[in-house]
Design an enzyme around this catalytic site. Structure first.
Site, PDB file in Angstrom:
ATOM      1  CG  HIS B  93      -1.682  -1.054   1.591  1.00  0.00           C
ATOM      2  ND1 HIS B  93      -1.210  -2.196   2.165  1.00  0.00           N
ATOM      3  CD2 HIS B  93      -3.017  -1.241   1.453  1.00  0.00           C
ATOM      4  CE1 HIS B  93      -2.214  -3.048   2.363  1.00  0.00           C
ATOM      5  NE2 HIS B  93      -3.312  -2.505   1.932  1.00  0.00           N
ATOM      6  CG  ASP B  96       1.973  -1.043   3.367  1.00  0.00           C
ATOM      7  OD1 ASP B  96       1.307  -0.768   4.377  1.00  0.00           O
ATOM      8  OD2 ASP B  96       1.599  -1.859   2.489  1.00  0.00           O
ATOM      9  CD  GLU B 224      -7.482  -8.695  -0.484  1.00  0.00           C
ATOM     10  OE1 GLU B 224      -6.534  -8.144  -1.088  1.00  0.00           O
ATOM     11  OE2 GLU B 224      -7.454  -8.965   0.729  1.00  0.00           O
ATOM     12  CD  GLU B 260      -6.928 -12.194   3.234  1.00  0.00           C
ATOM     13  OE1 GLU B 260      -6.674 -11.123   2.642  1.00  0.00           O
ATOM     14  OE2 GLU B 260      -6.947 -12.295   4.467  1.00  0.00           O
TER      15      GLU B 260
END
Lengths: 430, 430, 430, 430
Positions: B93, B96, B224, B260
């Protein structure tokens, strides 16, 4: 049994309505037009209240022995029951109304005979069919699905049952035809060709739609989402899944959703969420009005008693402009310990009063206006300026970036959930 | 820390690979090409392992104090970490890699500086970016959503962050760009205009796609899915919901799914189900490889250790012909009690070996052939006769009904779940 | 902020009480004596409303910078807040009231300083401490438990914190001392000696009890059950587990249960079930009044708004003869989007009115008598004959067998759930 | 059907054992002594595989019509089935072995007749009874409970059934007698006197224990915990609840726990957790070996196939020193789609091999020693110094506080979950 009458909110009589007053007007329509309550044939007239751990507790053979005699007695009881409860609609599976024969041909003939019988009962009473459906799950041949069976023969039998049920629905003037995919799903992916099964499901829905339209059916086809049970994964998992599937196969003009409260929560959604999702897609069709137990992981099909849930359901319905070809079907059964016919009446009274109170409170919420105002105001930035450009599709990411870099101060307004919940309680308990 | 080497199945060294042998060939491709393992920047390099009930247990400031110094030291550590683990990809991201500035402009500038730094690190090491994304959820301004915020200003800031993150992804050669809708959902319908929010979400995705394509991005956009947490209802609930949404908005050619494991189970699905659903829609994009705790109701993001799950994931991947622009990103964190860097290494080794063993078993299952044969044989009635007509769309409900009435005997073949489960265990433990 | 006043059921003011009228008498006691509302120091005064995915949305430093200044300002705000809401009790953890020092000694000293400060505030306002507790979970040293830590040193630190918190509770006149076993549980059995940990937990509770009694504590010790979160398995899973544990270790005379609504549902029980279980064991101590989201798998700690839940809670309380040393503590936080102090007030008003209405309805249910009569009548066969012998322990299995073989007809009476639910709705909406 | 033989790990024959080698020695005992596999009479010989949505798929009348003929044919088939599978034990409810008569007397007589029949079969084959039980839930009279029924008459009938089943168990040499409280719970607290019901349950268990001991029963009584289904709340919720209840009523010397995998997970616990809880209380009695579906909220009773679960179960068993009067009963049914007798065999083979492999891996884990060493080392601070004083009860909170204030540095050691999980996978896949 005496007919159940409206006695008003002060009554302590549990064999009377306290809120359901059929002719009371709400937003220009009578309660009975809004609610269109329907009796579920299966739970009400057929289920003996057995469960996986024990036998039935309430005999439902109506003093008869021969299958067709039972079928007629069941219908007689059902119409009497509806009349007593001022219920004007009912819903059925083919297997609810007529016994299985020795061959498919006989089975379908039995359905035909009983359809005639029901047509007469309808005429006598003014009671109408809300929707019909085919049971393509209880016979052992459907153990691996019906339209999604690995056997083309079973697919064909399913088609025959659906055709017969559509014919029955048309004949009896039903405005809806429901698909609940009882076994349309899988127990393990190890033995499943999911792609073929989903395509076959779409093929069946398409053929059914085409047949129905050709045969003169003017009503809506309904899909009833359910996430699990009896199969581990049911293909019609929830409203969003069904809408995606129907759109992908060009079925979204003819199909709408029949949303069940307890199926919603099993899928991890609130009942209101599912209805709202259908509403904003213009695909809200009908309601299976029941209630689950949020601590249990299966479909308990209880009579609805939670006024919060009923209120939110009714709020969505009023916002959607009402159900057209659908209604409120009580897909609910008395608890296994409620082993008398009187309990069955009280279950329906409970359910009908729950929704009648729900619509009265929903009406109050709309008239009060504070909640709608709050929401409208919350999104007002999309009514002008950059927000309006976003909504109209007149901007792009570069322009928005430039705009963002110039913002001096971002205001983040409270979502005020506690305030809004207070208002709901105010309007419920006033 | 010494590099982690492959020592084979007999090794008892928990600081070595027992199954992950990057150059070992499986079905004509090397393990590393199949698996494309990626490091998650956030959990691995940023998270101090705090939870809602307590502070972090592992300091991740790398001995630095100034934010940009920390950012660089973090990158240095990360590339060393990947090298030691033979990991060739990473995902991030914007937040991050670079610290927040005092203004949006500064924040985006910091990102730009760090992108340059990462570009150099990539060149030095050969490590590549798998995908990038924008964090539009952690800042308090996003409390009510980003693309679905009630504020058009916040929508605009989101656009700016997405533009910057797409630019960074292109610059660093990433083949994917991910949307995880952190706060794209609602906490209560009482304060939410779901229709407007969903439309705005589609508008943002469309603008992002258009911008990315214009700017030269050739990779895939990924959605996602996640059903709940942090918001009560996340709009990208599960794979089916996302696919329906993407198709309805004409985005299904550019977007695929990033699936996920732990999000799948929170939505009530198996990991395999979600991957299979994406696969049969040709929308399988990438994998967030982690593991949840089936008895806990939140995203635990554990390192994957369950060989059953990994095997089924790999089986789907092999059937899908592999991931093209995606890979296996470890969206996993060491447990809060695993408070050392060595634990972090062991987490990755555990995860990598889990998937390496998974793909070896999946390959065995395919070569063994019994399961595929069983499935093919189970549906053989659709290969000829009436079944073929069904599949080709050359029949209708009337013809099927006639056909059904003539069937003499319906065969209902066993689904043989126990047999199939036995074969799986045979091939796993042999 | 102006004090919140009772304005009655017709008021539309969301900054007033509609039901909570402190001096209104119910069954011979005033509402405020029944309810003993308490403010939770942590959520109300400390929590900035962060979550695992984002920073806080509401600053709670009260314009101060130095830790002890913040601590005092927090207390000042809290007492003002309680006064405005007519709340007469509060509850705290040691870490809520005083900042951590550089050493354990300093930390405990800070607590001592703040206890003096709070004592003065109490004297000035008449506000009282309901219960105190020690936070033995948020510091990273407690990552693997406190009384159940694998480290004896950490066990000792826990003891020191508990001693200090008991001293503070005594000093401030608290009538309860709570143990919520924040990290008393495990994340994996692979690294856990459950037997030793459970025994150590009992040892700590025993020592704390002994110390408290010696130091003059006359109130109740409370255990607060919770099934999971933060650890995968919390030892104090639910009320039945805690009661069994306390009895096995001879602690059931000094300990009672502090039952939290949201913890109940996470354990798979209704709130009412947990309270009833404590009541019939004479171990109902205190209530953490909040509300969870039944579709979410973690502790959401919402302000209670569901009148059904509040009614059932109050019904049990009235049956138990009230809480003696306990009260109703709002272990609830405003939603993360409720980012203003006004929202916090509205949360409390919502919660207080919810319970005030709950107790009024519970009182109606008791006075109406139909439900209690139904239950009494249902079990009447245990009042005489063979039933009485069973209850008195004056029969045995052989005699019962003989009796059973002679029964001519077994009557199985309806459980009448729908009837009873109708009565509840009648008494709620009348 | 040919007997099933052990063919070893390389065999691809799904009608042979790959791991279950009855005479193979593990830790000084043969596999068959460790595992004591038992056939469940109900699922295996009686269940037609119906579910709530459809009829049975596998006829189990064994070509007979008269109820007692079916009962005998069922027994014949069962003993043949066990012989073929090398299963040496079985378990039954009274209603499994003998048909219901017109009166209670007739019903109990039927049981008596069949007990004679089974005694002969046992003698002929060497097969033994593991445990017996009374079905006090399937008859509609038990709809509101048996020992917890509101009717004293039904309590008496329950006693008669239990007496008969205890007599049968003694006669057939069973070493266990099980109580699964099928309907011992409630559907709603609105109609329930939970205190009386729980006390009556204790009274029944006490009378049964007293009768059994008097009649010469030397084995163990077992309680089988289950949290929900069929009642909303089952009193024997989980192991901890049952242990607390048994201790409170002085029954913990005669009663142990019969733990079922799928009941554990429905209660929110791992299977291992429940076994470990029983073990550390010296109350581990017997195992109902099956497997649930973690995404489904009801008891699916699948044949166990997950080697992880079986390994952890066996690890606890080995630590407990084995089951004495208990064994491993397959409370499992073939899936509804597994509609042949061959599927039933394959289900058992799957289950038996799963546990056989599980015990082999558990043995490896113990021999490897790394996990046990890690745990022992983790708690070593309780072996000396202050830790030892804590464990011996030789310190108090004041001394611990002084000690804590003197600690210079607290070490918080990693819990190393990922490391431990790696070792498990190493030892499983080697």
């Amino acid at each position: 049994m005496k007919p159940i009458e409206f006695e008003g909110v002060k009554s302590k009589n549990t064999m009377a309505f306290r809120h359901y007053n059929p002719t009371e007007m709400i937003q220009g329509k009578s309660m009975k037009e809004h609610l269109k309550f329907a009796m579920s044939y299966w739970h009400t007239l057929c289920s003996g209240l057995c469960d996986m751990f024990g036998e039935g507790t309430l005999e439902k053979t109506y003093g008869k022995h021969a299958p067709m005699d039972i079928a007629r007695a069941k219908a007689d009881f059902g119409f009497e029951f509806m009349k007593n409860l001022k219920i004007e609609y009912y819903c059925f599976h083919d297997t609810d109304i007529a016994p299985k024969g020795d061959t498919l041909g006989e089975t379908l003939e039995n359905v035909g005979v009983m359809v005639e019988y029901l047509a007469v009962k309808q005429k006598q009473t003014g009671i109408k069919l809300l929707w019909g459906t085919a049971d393509a799950f209880s016979d052992k041949m459907f153990m691996a699905g019906a339209a999604t069976s690995p056997s083309a023969d079973i697919f064909a039998v399913t088609a025959a049952k659906i055709k017969t049920a559509i014919d029955a629905t048309i004949k009896l003037g039903g405005t809806g035809y429901v698909f609940w995919g009882g076994r349309e799903g899988y127990d393990t992916l190890l033995n499943t060709d999911m792609e073929l099964e989903l395509n076959n499901l779409a093929r069946m829905l398409t053929m059914a739609r085409d047949y129905g339209r050709k045969a003169g059916f003017k009503g809506d086809f309904f899909i009833e989402p359910k996430p699990k049970e009896p199969t581990k994964h049911q293909y019609d998992f929830d409203t969003a899944t069904c809408i995606g599937f129907l759109k992908a196969h060009g079925l979204d003009k003819d199909f709408k959703l029949n949303i069940e409260a307890n199926h919603a929560t099993l899928a991890g959604h609130t009942f209101r969420h599912e209805i709202a999702t259908a509403r904003i897609n213009n695909m809200l069709g009908s309601i299976d009005a029941n209630q689950g137990d949020m601590l249990l992981g299966w479909d308990t099909d209880q009579f609805p008693s939670d006024i919060y849930e009923a209120t939110y359901c009714m709020l969505e319905l009023l916002k959607a402009g009402g159900l057209k070809n659908g209604g409120l079907n009580f897909d609910a059964k008395a608890r296994r310990q409620s082993n008398t016919i009187k309990d069955l009446y009280q279950g329906y009274i409970l359910g009908m009063d729950t929704y009648a109170l729900g619509i009265k409170i929903a009406d109050r919420i709309i008239k009060d206006g504070r909640i709608d105002d709050f929401v409208a105001n919350r999104y007002k930035s999309y009514k002008s300026g950059i927000g309006q450009k976003i909504v109209k599709g007149e901007t792009n990411i570069e322009e928005l970036t430039k705009y963002a870099l110039d913002i001096k101060h971002i205001t983040v307004e409270s979502g005020k959930q506690e305030y809004l919940e207070s208002i709901i309680n105010q309007l419920m308990f006033c």
